[in-house]
Design an enzyme around this catalytic site. Structure first.
Site, PDB file in Angstrom:
ATOM      1  N   HIS A 203     -10.275  -5.461  -3.541  1.00 37.68           N
ATOM      2  CA  HIS A 203      -8.735  -5.901  -2.855  1.00 37.68           C
ATOM      3  C   HIS A 203      -9.000  -6.026  -1.517  1.00 37.68           C
ATOM      4  O   HIS A 203      -9.866  -5.472  -0.862  1.00 37.68           O
ATOM      5  CB  HIS A 203      -7.909  -4.485  -3.190  1.00 37.68           C
ATOM      6  CG  HIS A 203      -8.271  -3.380  -2.660  1.00 37.68           C
ATOM      7  ND1 HIS A 203      -9.384  -2.384  -3.363  1.00 37.68           N
ATOM      8  CD2 HIS A 203      -8.243  -2.476  -1.624  1.00 37.68           C
ATOM      9  CE1 HIS A 203      -9.462  -1.476  -2.721  1.00 37.68           C
ATOM     10  NE2 HIS A 203      -8.883  -1.411  -1.650  1.00 37.68           N
TER      11      HIS A 203
ATOM     12  N   ASP B 296       0.801  -1.058   0.016  1.00 38.57           N
ATOM     13  CA  ASP B 296      -0.177  -0.035  -0.082  1.00 38.57           C
ATOM     14  C   ASP B 296       0.772   1.183  -0.071  1.00 38.57           C
ATOM     15  O   ASP B 296       1.692   1.169   0.647  1.00 38.57           O
ATOM     16  CB  ASP B 296      -0.758   0.031   1.153  1.00 38.57           C
ATOM     17  CG  ASP B 296      -2.111   1.150   0.973  1.00 38.57           C
ATOM     18  OD1 ASP B 296      -3.373   0.431   1.042  1.00 38.57           O
ATOM     19  OD2 ASP B 296      -1.859   2.273   0.923  1.00 38.57           O
ATOM     20  N   ILE B 297       0.466   2.280  -0.840  1.00 37.65           N
ATOM     21  CA  ILE B 297       1.212   3.345  -0.822  1.00 37.65           C
ATOM     22  C   ILE B 297       1.400   4.243   0.244  1.00 37.65           C
ATOM     23  O   ILE B 297       2.206   5.049   0.510  1.00 37.65           O
ATOM     24  CB  ILE B 297       0.896   4.138  -2.625  1.00 37.65           C
ATOM     25  CG1 ILE B 297       1.877   5.269  -2.943  1.00 37.65           C
ATOM     26  CG2 ILE B 297      -0.349   4.818  -2.094  1.00 37.65           C
ATOM     27  CD1 ILE B 297       2.057   5.818  -3.999  1.00 37.65           C
TER      28      ILE B 297
ATOM     29  N   GLN C 238     -14.188   2.721   0.889  1.00 38.16           N
ATOM     30  CA  GLN C 238     -13.573   2.329  -0.262  1.00 38.16           C
ATOM     31  C   GLN C 238     -13.345   3.494  -1.086  1.00 38.16           C
ATOM     32  O   GLN C 238     -14.050   4.275  -1.166  1.00 38.16           O
ATOM     33  CB  GLN C 238     -14.364   1.477  -0.951  1.00 38.16           C
ATOM     34  CG  GLN C 238     -13.844   0.833  -2.052  1.00 38.16           C
ATOM     35  CD  GLN C 238     -14.668  -0.329  -2.792  1.00 38.16           C
ATOM     36  OE1 GLN C 238     -16.053  -0.388  -2.663  1.00 38.16           O
ATOM     37  NE2 GLN C 238     -13.921  -0.841  -3.855  1.00 38.16           N
TER      38      GLN C 238
END
Ligand code: AMP
Ligand code: ZN
Length: 114
Positions: free
Chosen positions: A100, A30-31, A94
Site C-alpha cells: 500500500h 487510514d484507521i 510495515q
C-alpha cells in the site's frame, strides 16, 4: 490471502471507508490517521510488499501513484504538497503485509522521517 486485513476490506468482508476503487486499485482512509488526510492506496491483487514486485507489476505500481496523486489533487493538497510513502519490512515499520502507498497531507512533514 485469507487472513489479510486489506484483502478482506477489498472483498467487503471488513468495514472501511473506501474513497476510490477501480478494477485494479482501491483506496481507503487510514484507521489511525497520522495527518489531516491519510489515505492508503493498494492493489486489489495481494502482494505482500514492494519486495515481491516483478517487472510485470510496473503498470500497477504506476497506477498506485497516479491514483494517490489524483486523490491528493481532489483534496486540494497540490499547492502545499503532500507525502507518498511505502514502508517495506519491519525496520521500515510495515505492519500490514499487503502492498500500500500512504498518501498523507494537510500538515508539514519533516525530513528525514523518524
Ligand atoms: P504500514 O505500517 O505501512 O504497513 O501501514 C499500515 C497502515 O494500515 C497503518 O497506518 C494502519 O493504521 C492502517 N490500518 C490497519 N488496519 C486498518 C483498517 N482496518 N482500516 C484502515 N486502515 C488500517
Ligand atoms: Zn492482501
Amino acid at each position: 490471502m485469507d487472513n489479510c486485513i486489506f484483502c478482506k476490506i477489498i472483498k467487503r468482508q471488513q468495514p472501511a471507508k473506501i474513497v476510490y476503487e477501480d478494477e485494479e486499485v482501491v483506496a481507503i482512509e487510514d484507521i489511525r490517521p497520522q495527518a489531516p488526510v491519510h489515505l492508503l492506496v493498494m492493489p486489489r491483487k495481494h502482494l505482500p510488499s514492494l519486495k515481491e514486485a516483478e517487472n510485470s507489476d510496473g503498470p500497477m505500481l504506476g497506477r498506485l501513484f497516479t491514483v494517490a496523486a489524483q486523490l491528493a489533487r481532489e483534496r486540494q493538497l497540490e499547492a502545499r504538497g503532500y507525502r507518498t510513502v511505502i514502508n517495506n519490512g519491519p525496520w521500515a515499520g510495515q505492519t500490514v503485509d499487503h502492498l500500500h502507498v500512504h498518501m498523507l497531507g494537510g500538515r508539514v512533514f519533516h525530513w528525514p522521517p523518524g
